[in-house]
Write an enzyme that holds these catalytic residues in place. Structure first.
Site, PDB file in Angstrom:
ATOM      1  N   ASP A 123      20.465 -22.816  28.017  1.00 34.23           N
ATOM      2  CA  ASP A 123      21.537 -23.460  27.265  1.00 34.23           C
ATOM      3  C   ASP A 123      22.773 -22.574  27.140  1.00 34.23           C
ATOM      4  O   ASP A 123      22.639 -21.358  27.194  1.00 34.23           O
ATOM      5  CB  ASP A 123      21.030 -23.908  25.881  1.00 34.23           C
ATOM      6  CG  ASP A 123      20.497 -22.775  25.004  1.00 34.23           C
ATOM      7  OD1 ASP A 123      19.683 -21.966  25.496  1.00 34.23           O
ATOM      8  OD2 ASP A 123      20.886 -22.703  23.829  1.00 34.23           O
TER       9      ASP A 123
ATOM     10  N   GLU B 194      25.190 -23.653  17.458  1.00 32.98           N
ATOM     11  CA  GLU B 194      24.417 -24.658  18.182  1.00 32.98           C
ATOM     12  C   GLU B 194      25.267 -25.908  18.355  1.00 32.98           C
ATOM     13  O   GLU B 194      25.917 -26.367  17.406  1.00 32.98           O
ATOM     14  CB  GLU B 194      23.163 -25.059  17.385  1.00 32.98           C
ATOM     15  CG  GLU B 194      22.119 -23.972  17.255  1.00 32.98           C
ATOM     16  CD  GLU B 194      21.156 -23.906  18.424  1.00 32.98           C
ATOM     17  OE1 GLU B 194      21.330 -24.662  19.409  1.00 32.98           O
ATOM     18  OE2 GLU B 194      20.220 -23.091  18.350  1.00 32.98           O
TER      19      GLU B 194
ATOM     20  N   HIS C 290      24.866 -22.247  21.910  1.00 32.85           N
ATOM     21  CA  HIS C 290      23.550 -22.810  22.212  1.00 32.85           C
ATOM     22  C   HIS C 290      23.671 -24.323  22.338  1.00 32.85           C
ATOM     23  O   HIS C 290      24.657 -24.914  21.906  1.00 32.85           O
ATOM     24  CB  HIS C 290      22.576 -22.558  21.053  1.00 32.85           C
ATOM     25  CG  HIS C 290      22.370 -21.130  20.674  1.00 32.85           C
ATOM     26  ND1 HIS C 290      21.297 -20.405  21.111  1.00 32.85           N
ATOM     27  CD2 HIS C 290      23.077 -20.304  19.864  1.00 32.85           C
ATOM     28  CE1 HIS C 290      21.343 -19.186  20.593  1.00 32.85           C
ATOM     29  NE2 HIS C 290      22.423 -19.100  19.826  1.00 32.85           N
TER      30      HIS C 290
END
Length: 180
Positions: free
Chosen positions: A166, A118, A36
């Protein structure tokens, strides 16, 4: 020194326990990495706001975007900051709430069988070399310890294409694969 994990927590990571997780279903193998990108507000790199979001402590102030997400219950297993710091929010054996409505090779609810990572970033800027270094080290460690095929790495956009873009066009998939 090589990474180690104790109780699902990586020793090299700063750990903050997110409430936004639960137990994975029984008898399910973790066999997917989901990459992400996050910046809060979009385009700004304020790591504290990301931590606050994942810990349900977000104070939106007067920012309209932050107000729109302040009640989300989301998390990720890991966050890699622009400077390459590794932060962990959910033990790897637990289900982190990172993928949302998602599908991979016909299987739905990717949170059940994936690790969410992330990267502090956005759709219109390159990621840092330190982020790729930490990401590749983390994937090496987790794929060895959890027996995840290193080819099972997808972007959030691949498992939720109608909703997500993303990690975006500036994520260098070839570079990552060359490091694995």
């Amino acid at each position: 020194k090589n990474m180690k994990a104790l109780n699902g927590i990586i020793d090299k990571a700063e750990f903050y326990s997110s409430p936004n997780c639960d137990s994975r279903p029984d008898n399910i193998d973790i066999d997917l990495f989901v990459i992400h990108a996050i910046s809060l507000p979009p385009g700004d790199y304020n790591t504290q706001l990301i931590k606050d979001l994942f810990l349900n402590n977000l104070d939106p102030g007067s920012n309209e975007f932050l107000k729109s997400i302040e009640n989300l219950k989301v998390s990720s297993h890991f966050l890699i900051t622009r400077s390459g710091n590794l932060i962990q929010f959910v033990p790897i054996h637990k289900r982190s709430w990172h993928a949302g409505k998602s599908s991979f090779q016909g299987r739905t609810n990717c949170n059940d069988f994936s690790i969410g990572i992330e990267l502090e970033g956005c759709d219109n800027e390159e990621f840092t070399s330190k982020q790729y270094d930490v990401l590749s080290e983390l994937i090496h460690f987790l794929s060895d310890s959890l027996k995840i095929n290193k080819n099972n790495i997808v972007g959030h956009s691949e498992i939720a294409p109608e909703r997500k873009t993303d990690p975006g066009p500036y994520f260098d998939w070839n570079l990552l694969k060359s490091m694995l």
